[in-house]
Motif scaffolding. Sequence first.
Motif, mmCIF file in Angstrom:
data_model
loop_
_atom_site.group_PDB
_atom_site.id
_atom_site.type_symbol
_atom_site.label_atom_id
_atom_site.label_comp_id
_atom_site.label_asym_id
_atom_site.label_seq_id
_atom_site.Cartn_x
_atom_site.Cartn_y
_atom_site.Cartn_z
ATOM 1 N N PRO A 2 0.828 -1.211 0.000
ATOM 2 C CA PRO A 2 0.000 0.000 0.000
ATOM 3 C C PRO A 2 0.861 1.260 0.000
ATOM 4 C CG PRO A 2 -0.017 -1.028 2.163
ATOM 5 C CD PRO A 2 0.677 -1.979 1.252
ATOM 6 N N LYS A 3 0.313 2.332 -0.558
ATOM 7 C CA LYS A 3 1.015 3.601 -0.658
ATOM 8 C C LYS A 3 0.169 4.678 0.020
ATOM 9 C CE LYS A 3 2.974 4.417 -4.679
ATOM 10 N NZ LYS A 3 3.139 4.575 -6.158
ATOM 11 N N PHE A 4 0.768 5.354 1.008
ATOM 12 C CA PHE A 4 0.071 6.378 1.783
ATOM 13 C C PHE A 4 0.763 7.726 1.603
ATOM 14 C CE2 PHE A 4 -0.502 2.425 4.220
ATOM 15 C CZ PHE A 4 -1.886 2.387 4.348
ATOM 16 N N LEU A 5 -0.047 8.784 1.553
ATOM 17 C CA LEU A 5 0.464 10.142 1.632
ATOM 18 C C LEU A 5 -0.232 10.850 2.779
ATOM 19 C CD1 LEU A 5 2.069 12.627 0.580
ATOM 20 C CD2 LEU A 5 0.080 13.149 -0.861
ATOM 21 N N VAL A 6 0.551 11.408 3.699
ATOM 22 C CA VAL A 6 0.023 12.224 4.796
ATOM 23 C C VAL A 6 0.335 13.683 4.469
ATOM 24 C CG1 VAL A 6 0.154 12.730 7.267
ATOM 25 C CG2 VAL A 6 0.362 10.363 6.459
ATOM 26 N N ILE A 7 -0.676 14.537 4.582
ATOM 27 C CA ILE A 7 -0.523 15.957 4.275
ATOM 28 C C ILE A 7 -0.670 16.781 5.556
ATOM 29 C CG2 ILE A 7 -1.457 17.927 3.010
ATOM 30 C CD1 ILE A 7 -2.535 15.992 0.917
ATOM 31 N N GLN A 8 0.377 17.537 5.910
ATOM 32 C CA GLN A 8 0.299 18.480 7.017
ATOM 33 C C GLN A 8 1.226 19.649 6.701
ATOM 34 O OE1 GLN A 8 -0.773 20.537 8.995
ATOM 35 N NE2 GLN A 8 -1.385 19.258 10.728
ATOM 36 N N THR A 9 0.654 20.708 6.142
ATOM 37 C CA THR A 9 1.452 21.852 5.692
ATOM 38 C C THR A 9 1.325 23.049 6.634
ATOM 39 O OG1 THR A 9 -0.343 22.605 4.246
ATOM 40 C CG2 THR A 9 1.305 21.131 3.279
ATOM 41 N N ALA A 10 0.962 22.798 7.883
ATOM 42 C CA ALA A 10 0.838 23.878 8.868
ATOM 43 C C ALA A 10 2.192 24.148 9.510
ATOM 44 C CB ALA A 10 -0.223 23.516 9.904
ATOM 45 N N PHE A 11 2.189 24.570 10.769
ATOM 46 C CA PHE A 11 3.415 24.996 11.431
ATOM 47 C C PHE A 11 4.206 23.806 11.962
ATOM 48 C CE2 PHE A 11 0.546 28.697 11.805
ATOM 49 C CZ PHE A 11 1.308 29.607 11.083
ATOM 50 N N ILE A 12 5.398 24.099 12.480
ATOM 51 C CA ILE A 12 6.340 23.053 12.883
ATOM 52 C C ILE A 12 5.728 22.085 13.885
ATOM 53 C CG2 ILE A 12 8.557 22.634 14.007
ATOM 54 C CD1 ILE A 12 9.407 25.433 13.024
ATOM 55 N N GLY A 13 5.096 22.622 14.936
ATOM 56 C CA GLY A 13 4.520 21.759 15.962
ATOM 57 C C GLY A 13 3.454 20.838 15.421
ATOM 58 N N ASP A 14 2.659 21.319 14.472
ATOM 59 C CA ASP A 14 1.615 20.489 13.860
ATOM 60 C C ASP A 14 2.230 19.343 13.070
ATOM 61 O OD1 ASP A 14 -0.697 22.249 14.594
ATOM 62 O OD2 ASP A 14 0.380 23.663 13.322
ATOM 63 N N VAL A 15 3.332 19.623 12.377
ATOM 64 C CA VAL A 15 4.036 18.585 11.618
ATOM 65 C C VAL A 15 4.550 17.502 12.560
ATOM 66 C CG1 VAL A 15 6.064 18.114 10.181
ATOM 67 C CG2 VAL A 15 4.656 20.133 9.732
ATOM 68 N N VAL A 16 5.091 17.927 13.705
ATOM 69 C CA VAL A 16 5.603 16.962 14.684
ATOM 70 C C VAL A 16 4.477 16.077 15.208
ATOM 71 C CG1 VAL A 16 6.731 16.672 16.922
ATOM 72 C CG2 VAL A 16 7.500 18.470 15.360
ATOM 73 N N LEU A 17 3.376 16.681 15.624
ATOM 74 C CA LEU A 17 2.285 15.902 16.210
ATOM 75 C C LEU A 17 1.701 14.894 15.222
ATOM 76 C CD1 LEU A 17 0.489 18.679 18.277
ATOM 77 C CD2 LEU A 17 1.843 16.778 19.158
ATOM 78 N N ALA A 18 1.674 15.247 13.943
ATOM 79 C CA ALA A 18 1.113 14.329 12.943
ATOM 80 C C ALA A 18 2.032 13.159 12.631
ATOM 81 C CB ALA A 18 0.781 15.093 11.663
ATOM 82 N N THR A 19 3.283 13.185 13.145
ATOM 83 C CA THR A 19 4.157 12.031 12.919
ATOM 84 C C THR A 19 3.658 10.793 13.651
ATOM 85 O OG1 THR A 19 5.662 12.634 14.740
ATOM 86 C CG2 THR A 19 6.210 13.444 12.523
ATOM 87 N N GLY A 20 2.752 10.984 14.602
ATOM 88 C CA GLY A 20 2.126 9.815 15.232
ATOM 89 C C GLY A 20 1.379 8.969 14.216
ATOM 90 N N ILE A 21 0.846 9.600 13.179
ATOM 91 C CA ILE A 21 0.181 8.857 12.102
ATOM 92 C C ILE A 21 1.188 7.962 11.389
ATOM 93 C CG2 ILE A 21 -0.982 9.099 9.871
ATOM 94 C CD1 ILE A 21 -2.239 11.666 10.872
ATOM 95 N N LEU A 22 2.391 8.500 11.131
ATOM 96 C CA LEU A 22 3.429 7.702 10.471
ATOM 97 C C LEU A 22 3.817 6.502 11.316
ATOM 98 C CD1 LEU A 22 5.778 10.611 9.319
ATOM 99 C CD2 LEU A 22 3.917 9.557 8.022
ATOM 100 N N GLU A 23 3.957 6.728 12.629
ATOM 101 C CA GLU A 23 4.312 5.622 13.532
ATOM 102 C C GLU A 23 3.282 4.505 13.452
ATOM 103 O OE1 GLU A 23 7.182 5.477 15.651
ATOM 104 O OE2 GLU A 23 7.686 7.107 14.261
ATOM 105 N N LYS A 24 2.031 4.891 13.455
ATOM 106 C CA LYS A 24 0.973 3.880 13.479
ATOM 107 C C LYS A 24 0.824 3.175 12.140
ATOM 108 C CE LYS A 24 -3.626 3.030 15.226
ATOM 109 N NZ LYS A 24 -4.840 3.582 15.825
ATOM 110 N N LEU A 25 0.904 3.933 11.055
ATOM 111 C CA LEU A 25 0.801 3.306 9.732
ATOM 112 C C LEU A 25 1.930 2.297 9.526
ATOM 113 C CD1 LEU A 25 -0.201 6.312 7.439
ATOM 114 C CD2 LEU A 25 -1.659 4.420 8.198
#
Length: 336
Positions: A2-25
Amino acid sequence: MPKFLVIQTAFIGDVVLATGILEKLHHFFPDAQLDYLVRKGNESLLAGHPFLDEVLVWDKKAGKYRDLFRLLKVIRAKKYDKVINVQRFAATGLLTVLSGAKERIGYDKNPLSNFFDRRIPHIVSTTAAPKHEIERCNDLIAAFTDNVAYKPRLYPAAADHERIMRYRKGNYIVIAPASVWFTKQYPAVKWIPFLKKLPADLRVYIVGAPGDASLADEIISGTGRENMESLCGKLSFLESIALMEHARMNYVNDSAPMHFASAVNAPVTAVFCSTIPAFGFGPLSDQQSIVEIEYPLACRPCGLHGRAACPQGHFKCALDIRDEQLLTSGGFFHTA
């Protein structure tokens, strides 16, 4: 695969918090291709990330919409199985809708969400019903994983750790005193008396961007401490994070460095001035403390985000925090 793309183009802290999605995927789909789209300037956070195949970069300053359509061509060519949009704005909504992905996922508050395949309610956290941002992120992928939110994670490389080795001399703390927003920033006049009360043999490092150097210099000159150094503009994001990881304590505002600490499970004391932890952006480290004013203040919080100035002109939410609160959170005790 499978191929996933996660989009988070907000500020630095938002990018960090969304890395939890990468961990889980990665946990659920260890062989999957994982790509992450961020705004230009934030890509260095993800350098050497072990689970990412590619980091896509949106350069808004090089012609916002021209570069958006360049990205759209790249995204369509990759033929993703799922595009997961953590943003709630029309531009990334357009990328999601036109991505050509088999499944397009995003929040219902995105203006183009009616065209998504899966529309997820974006639930704002409140004191009565708290919901951390990592839980909101997990809502986007819960349907094909489970309901457990994964913590964010960043990966300083061996070279990052090597570059900060010379600063790791005995006991030290790190403070990140700056913020884009005035009302989120614990003032220099409050950092100074607190730092004066710390043990004399404790090293203190100040981290931040190049533009934070004058604030750091003001704090250092005000304390008169000899074993205190400004590293503002001298370290990369990942080098700063590596330094924070080994600190006895990290003192931060409600801002990106708080999430840096969470991403490496570093000890952290987060000072909340005008904002409150109930908004859902608090620290996630195992060793954490939240410092805030000790009595109810009718004007607090004065908004979901910080402000350029205190609307009431008194800034009591910061100025009435006691030094002893910060000392206690770090395990320091002042008897003088």
